[in-house]
Motif scaffolding. Sequence first.
Motif, mmCIF file in Angstrom:
data_model
loop_
_atom_site.group_PDB
_atom_site.id
_atom_site.type_symbol
_atom_site.label_atom_id
_atom_site.label_comp_id
_atom_site.label_asym_id
_atom_site.label_seq_id
_atom_site.Cartn_x
_atom_site.Cartn_y
_atom_site.Cartn_z
ATOM 1 N N ARG A 143 63.649 29.189 49.074
ATOM 2 C CA ARG A 143 62.568 28.324 48.584
ATOM 3 C C ARG A 143 61.455 29.130 47.925
ATOM 4 O O ARG A 143 61.177 30.252 48.323
ATOM 5 C CB ARG A 143 61.967 27.524 49.731
ATOM 6 N N PHE A 144 60.821 28.488 46.940
ATOM 7 C CA PHE A 144 59.629 29.049 46.328
ATOM 8 C C PHE A 144 58.417 28.706 47.170
ATOM 9 O O PHE A 144 58.360 27.647 47.796
ATOM 10 C CB PHE A 144 59.405 28.465 44.923
ATOM 11 N N ARG A 145 57.443 29.595 47.159
ATOM 12 C CA ARG A 145 56.136 29.328 47.782
ATOM 13 C C ARG A 145 55.075 29.494 46.710
ATOM 14 O O ARG A 145 54.953 30.550 46.089
ATOM 15 C CB ARG A 145 55.876 30.300 48.924
ATOM 16 N N ASP A 146 54.337 28.432 46.457
ATOM 17 C CA ASP A 146 53.221 28.492 45.523
ATOM 18 C C ASP A 146 52.105 29.269 46.203
ATOM 19 O O ASP A 146 51.674 28.918 47.311
ATOM 20 C CB ASP A 146 52.768 27.069 45.193
ATOM 21 N N MET A 147 51.635 30.327 45.576
ATOM 22 C CA MET A 147 50.588 31.158 46.176
ATOM 23 C C MET A 147 49.199 30.542 46.052
ATOM 24 O O MET A 147 48.235 31.092 46.578
ATOM 25 C CB MET A 147 50.607 32.552 45.542
ATOM 26 N N GLY A 148 49.080 29.424 45.358
ATOM 27 C CA GLY A 148 47.779 28.778 45.226
ATOM 28 C C GLY A 148 46.820 29.525 44.323
ATOM 29 O O GLY A 148 45.605 29.461 44.517
ATOM 30 N N ILE A 149 47.353 30.226 43.334
ATOM 31 C CA ILE A 149 46.489 31.008 42.436
ATOM 32 C C ILE A 149 46.643 30.562 40.988
ATOM 33 O O ILE A 149 46.488 31.347 40.061
ATOM 34 C CB ILE A 149 46.781 32.524 42.558
ATOM 35 N N SER A 150 46.948 29.304 40.772
ATOM 36 C CA SER A 150 47.115 28.804 39.411
ATOM 37 C C SER A 150 45.817 28.918 38.638
ATOM 38 O O SER A 150 44.732 28.712 39.180
ATOM 39 C CB SER A 150 47.581 27.350 39.435
ATOM 40 N N VAL A 151 45.961 29.248 37.352
ATOM 41 C CA VAL A 151 44.815 29.402 36.459
ATOM 42 C C VAL A 151 45.039 28.477 35.270
ATOM 43 O O VAL A 151 46.124 28.466 34.692
ATOM 44 C CB VAL A 151 44.683 30.864 35.965
ATOM 45 N N ASP A 152 44.035 27.693 34.916
ATOM 46 C CA ASP A 152 44.191 26.804 33.761
ATOM 47 C C ASP A 152 43.075 26.959 32.745
ATOM 48 O O ASP A 152 42.796 26.072 31.971
ATOM 49 C CB ASP A 152 44.315 25.357 34.211
ATOM 50 N N GLY A 153 42.470 28.094 32.753
ATOM 51 C CA GLY A 153 41.426 28.419 31.791
ATOM 52 C C GLY A 153 40.638 29.600 32.300
ATOM 53 O O GLY A 153 40.802 30.001 33.456
ATOM 54 N N PRO A 154 39.825 30.190 31.435
ATOM 55 C CA PRO A 154 39.062 31.368 31.877
ATOM 56 C C PRO A 154 38.041 30.992 32.944
ATOM 57 O O PRO A 154 37.437 29.938 32.887
ATOM 58 C CB PRO A 154 38.374 31.835 30.592
ATOM 59 N N SER A 155 37.926 31.869 33.918
ATOM 60 C CA SER A 155 36.929 31.673 34.972
ATOM 61 C C SER A 155 35.722 32.545 34.678
ATOM 62 O O SER A 155 35.729 33.355 33.753
ATOM 63 C CB SER A 155 37.517 32.030 36.334
ATOM 64 N N LYS A 156 34.699 32.381 35.492
ATOM 65 C CA LYS A 156 33.483 33.171 35.290
ATOM 66 C C LYS A 156 33.746 34.664 35.402
ATOM 67 O O LYS A 156 33.266 35.451 34.623
ATOM 68 C CB LYS A 156 32.405 32.778 36.309
#
Length: 172
Positions: free
Chosen positions: A155-168
Motif C-alpha cells: 500500500r501507498f502512504r500519503d505523507m501529507g506533504i502535498s504542495v499546490d502552490g508556492p508557500s511563504k
Amino acid sequence: MSSRQVLYIGCSDWRVPESAVSTMLPGGIFVHRNIANQFHLDDDNALSVLAYAVEHLKVSHIIVAGHTLCGGAEAALAAAHASCPPPPPSGPLARWLVPLTEIAREYEDLTELIEANVRAQVNNVAGTDVVRAAWADNKRKLQVHGWIYDLGTGRFRDMGISVDGPSKDDVL
C-alpha cells in the motif's frame, strides 16, 4: 485521479508497475524512474519529463514516491556513516547518490531517510521553473505529492506533504 492527470516519479528498484497498485490501466500513468526516486535540478532527463508532463500532457498531479527497503537509500546511508571518510565518489552510482548521501548524514534510520528523501524531492520538483510557471498561470490545478510505498503491505502512504502552490518559505 484520472490516468491522464498523473506524473509518477519513483525508484527503479521498486520493480512494481504502477498499474498493479492502482486502478489505472497499464500505460495510464506517465512515469519517470531512477535510483532512489531522485529529482536532481541539473538532470535534463528528469526536467524534460517534467516539462512534457506539465506543459503538454497537462498533468494535475505529480507524485514523488519512495518505497520501503530502498537499495539506493541503504547505500547512501552506509556511505554517510562509514567509519572513515569515504573517497570522493568515482562511479556513476556513487555520484548519483551524492545528494541523498548528504541528506543521510542527518539520519541513522532507513525509514526516516526514505521519508526525508521524498520531502527533499517534492521540494525540488515544486521549486522548478516548470512547476512555478504552471502555478503562476492559474488556469488549472497542479499539485505535487509525497508518498511512500510499503513493500510489506502493498500500500501507498500519503505523507501529507502535498504542495499546490508556492508557500511563504517554500520549505516542507
